[in-house]
Structure formats: C-alpha cells, structure tokens
Write a protein that holds these residues in place. Structure first.
Motif, PDB file in Angstrom:
ATOM      1  N   PRO A 231       0.792  -1.238   0.000  1.00 47.11           N
ATOM      2  CA  PRO A 231       0.000   0.000   0.000  1.00 47.11           C
ATOM      3  C   PRO A 231       0.821   1.285   0.000  1.00 47.11           C
ATOM      4  CG  PRO A 231      -0.773  -1.540   1.686  1.00 47.11           C
ATOM      5  CD  PRO A 231       0.522  -2.072   1.179  1.00 47.11           C
ATOM      6  N   ALA A 232       2.074   1.225   0.461  1.00 48.41           N
ATOM      7  CA  ALA A 232       2.888   2.440   0.547  1.00 48.41           C
ATOM      8  C   ALA A 232       3.999   2.476  -0.500  1.00 48.41           C
ATOM      9  CB  ALA A 232       3.491   2.573   1.942  1.00 48.41           C
ATOM     10  N   ALA A 233       3.880   1.657  -1.536  1.00 47.31           N
ATOM     11  CA  ALA A 233       4.917   1.615  -2.566  1.00 47.31           C
ATOM     12  C   ALA A 233       4.971   2.921  -3.336  1.00 47.31           C
ATOM     13  CB  ALA A 233       4.666   0.459  -3.527  1.00 47.31           C
ATOM     14  N   ARG A 234       6.172   3.309  -3.730  1.00 46.32           N
ATOM     15  CA  ARG A 234       6.346   4.498  -4.552  1.00 46.32           C
ATOM     16  C   ARG A 234       5.626   4.320  -5.877  1.00 46.32           C
ATOM     17  NH1 ARG A 234      12.228   6.071  -6.842  1.00 46.32           N
ATOM     18  NH2 ARG A 234      11.756   4.185  -8.012  1.00 46.32           N
ATOM     19  N   GLY A 235       4.873   5.345  -6.279  1.00 41.94           N
ATOM     20  CA  GLY A 235       4.144   5.277  -7.531  1.00 41.94           C
ATOM     21  C   GLY A 235       2.741   4.738  -7.401  1.00 41.94           C
ATOM     22  N   GLN A 236       2.411   4.179  -6.241  1.00 40.77           N
ATOM     23  CA  GLN A 236       1.056   3.707  -6.022  1.00 40.77           C
ATOM     24  C   GLN A 236       0.249   4.808  -5.346  1.00 40.77           C
ATOM     25  OE1 GLN A 236       0.188  -0.414  -5.514  1.00 40.77           O
ATOM     26  NE2 GLN A 236      -0.833  -0.090  -3.565  1.00 40.77           N
ATOM     27  N   ALA A 237      -1.061   4.804  -5.544  1.00 45.12           N
ATOM     28  CA  ALA A 237      -1.926   5.824  -4.963  1.00 45.12           C
ATOM     29  C   ALA A 237      -1.743   5.872  -3.444  1.00 45.12           C
ATOM     30  CB  ALA A 237      -3.380   5.535  -5.300  1.00 45.12           C
ATOM     31  N   THR A 238      -1.763   7.057  -2.905  1.00 50.52           N
ATOM     32  CA  THR A 238      -1.562   7.250  -1.472  1.00 50.52           C
ATOM     33  C   THR A 238      -2.707   6.637  -0.688  1.00 50.52           C
ATOM     34  OG1 THR A 238      -0.359   9.291  -1.869  1.00 50.52           O
ATOM     35  CG2 THR A 238      -1.243   8.960   0.344  1.00 50.52           C
ATOM     36  N   MET A 239      -2.358   5.837   0.315  1.00 55.29           N
ATOM     37  CA  MET A 239      -3.343   5.291   1.230  1.00 55.29           C
ATOM     38  C   MET A 239      -3.446   6.220   2.439  1.00 55.29           C
ATOM     39  SD  MET A 239      -4.720   2.321   0.298  1.00 55.29           S
ATOM     40  CE  MET A 239      -4.692   2.459  -1.495  1.00 55.29           C
ATOM     41  N   ASP A 240      -4.601   6.774   2.675  1.00 53.71           N
ATOM     42  CA  ASP A 240      -4.828   7.559   3.874  1.00 53.71           C
ATOM     43  C   ASP A 240      -6.128   7.083   4.507  1.00 53.71           C
ATOM     44  OD1 ASP A 240      -6.855   8.692   2.322  1.00 53.71           O
ATOM     45  OD2 ASP A 240      -5.692  10.490   1.869  1.00 53.71           O
ATOM     46  N   GLU A 241      -6.532   7.724   5.613  1.00 56.82           N
ATOM     47  CA  GLU A 241      -7.721   7.276   6.328  1.00 56.82           C
ATOM     48  C   GLU A 241      -8.965   7.322   5.446  1.00 56.82           C
ATOM     49  OE1 GLU A 241      -5.518   9.372   7.495  1.00 56.82           O
ATOM     50  OE2 GLU A 241      -4.961   8.850   9.558  1.00 56.82           O
TER      51      GLU A 241
END
Length: 294
Positions: free
Chosen positions: A203-213
């Motif tokens: 989920p926190a990979a560079r280039g992947q959509a930001t995961m937030d709350e």
C-alpha cells in the motif's frame, strides 16, 4: 466453510509467502518452477498471484502436491485511483465468477493495447518493435510494461528492469500511456463477489496511490479484508501506520516477497505472513480451495 473444510484452518503451513508471479503475467519462471523454487527456498506455503489471470493455478497446484507444499491460489487485480495504480490481491476467489471473468478480460485487452501504444512511441526513438517485446513473454501471457522492460534490457538500452521503470517506462519518461482500470473499491467488490479475500498489495509503494484514512474508509465500505504490510516497497514508518490501521479496523496483515523470478531482486521468504493471518484468509475465502501442506 463446510464442516469438511474446517481442517483447512490451523494447518501446519510452514513459512508463508503470499505474493509471487509466474510467466502467466510478468514473472520469469513457469507456475511449476515458481512452486519448486519456493520449496527450495524453505517455504512451506506460497501463493501464486499473477496479474489479472488465474491461468497458472492448475500447474502450480500440481507442483505443490508433488512436493508437499501448501498453495494459496490468488490474483493481483490491476486497479487505478485517479492517475495512480493500486494493486489488489485476491485470495481463494472463484475464477469462473461472471463479474471477475468480464473484468479480467477487459483488463487483459486494455493492457495489451496500452503496451502496443507504448512500444510504438518508444520505437520512434529506439530500435524496439512489438515482435521483440512478444519474444519476452510466454505464450498466452498478457504483455505489459515488464515485458517491454525485458526487451529494452535485451537490446542494451537499459541495464535492468529497475532502470527501465525509472527511466523510459516511468510516467515522466515521455512514453508512458495511461490505461483504463477499475477503481480499487470496484476491484475489492469484484473479489468479494467471487468469494475471495481482498488485500491491498504494497500500500505504501512508490508510484502507487496514497493510502490515507479516507481511502481506507472507502475500501472498508467496499469490503476490504487486509493490508500487505511487510513488503520491501513499504517504508518502515509506513508499515507502522498500516499496522495501526489494521488494528483499528480489524484487518488481516500479510507479508510477502512479491517474487518475480529473475525479473526483480525480490527473494522468496524475505517477508512472510503469519499462520494466524493465513488461517483467517482460509476461513474467509469461499471461492477456491487452498492446497494443504503434506
């Protein structure tokens, strides 16, 4: 899960790696070889999670039975949030579920058309052709950017896949082409409707959509069941935040290598999943059966 299937949970899984790719998508080894190399690496259970296809399941299952390994059949669903990709792992889903079949075919066609557009653009500046790219994909595999990267390596244009993705194939490289993919919430719903267990990959990979709350809340409403926390592309501080979100929302957490054979430096078992997490996945998944370790 029927009474006959309750023995699946609590199995002696050994060391567990729940994310690996074969030549059916962008790995460099066949489904059978994937299992054999997982076994040689000391794993007790491995998942086959090719991009948008379940074509390798049967060969992987046969190899797992041969060597006495556990096997979790899965898929890595391509999704997109705005312009950024999100990958959703789906475990133990029914590969014949109508919605999954329809979306899988649509994604396959779109991936090939997108790859052709990129090759045409790159070919205007480098000696790259579609025929050369096809030579780097197994028969029947859906061609994507990793196969283009392998072709660029073979031509001596870049040193390796990583260099290709950091340069020519990067979205800022001038050759990138967007492709249509379902929203991650839709991918989660499709996996759930097929009886599968959806887990967000790296989920926190560079280039992947930001995961937030906010994003996680949307995914939870769609039926999200887990987060792939321990992965080389998730920075340590992000892993801590993801664990906190998992505790808060009762999500399963997994760890894995995201093995691609010779296509990436990722090593089988560099991150693993706990037996308790796999037991939870097995109890929740109703679309397909795991292979239990002998």
């Amino acid at each position: 899960m029927s009474a006959a299937d309750t023995s699946r949970a609590g199995a002696s899984w050994g060391r567990i790696d729940l994310h690996a790719h074969s030549t059916e998508s962008d790995g460099t080894e066949s489904p059978r070889e994937l299992v054999l190399q997982a076994h040689a690496a000391g794993l007790g259970t491995v998942a086959i999670t090719d991009h948008d296809t379940t074509a390798g399941w049967a060969d992987a299952a046969a190899a797992a039975r041969e060597v006495g390994m556990g096997l979790v059949p899965g898929v890595e669903f391509s999704a997109q949030q705005q312009w950024a990709s999100v990958h959703v792992l789906g475990y133990l889903l029914d590969p014949a579920a109508p919605a999954f079949l329809a979306e899988r075919e649509r994604i396959r066609v779109e991936r090939v058309e997108r790859a052709q557009r990129m090759v045409e653009r790159i070919g205007a500046d480098y000696p790259l052709t579609w025929a050369i790219v096809q030579d780097h994909a197994a028969p029947g595999a859906t061609i994507g950017r990793p196969h283009i990267a392998d072709a660029l390596v073979s031509l001596g244009i870049v040193a390796d896949r990583s260099a290709a993705f950091d340069g020519i194939l990067h979205w800022r490289g001038g050759y990138y082409q967007p492709h249509r993919a379902p929203a991650p919430t839709e991918a989660v719903r499709i996996i759930r409707a097929a009886g599968g267990v959806p887990v967000i990959a790296h989920p926190a990979a560079r280039g992947q959509a930001t995961m937030d709350e906010r994003v996680i809340a949307q995914l939870l409403d769609a039926g999200l069941m887990g987060l792939e926390v321990e992965h080389r592309d998730n920075p340590p501080e992000a892993q801590e935040w993801l664990r906190g979100q998992a505790r808060l929302h009762g999500l399963i957490t997994t760890g894995s290598s995201d093995w691609h054979g010779r296509g990436k430096p990722n090593v089988f078992g560099e991150h693993t999943t706990t037996a308790e997490a796999l037991d939870a996945i097995v109890e929740l998944g109703t679309g397909a059966e795991p292979i239990l370790p002998a």
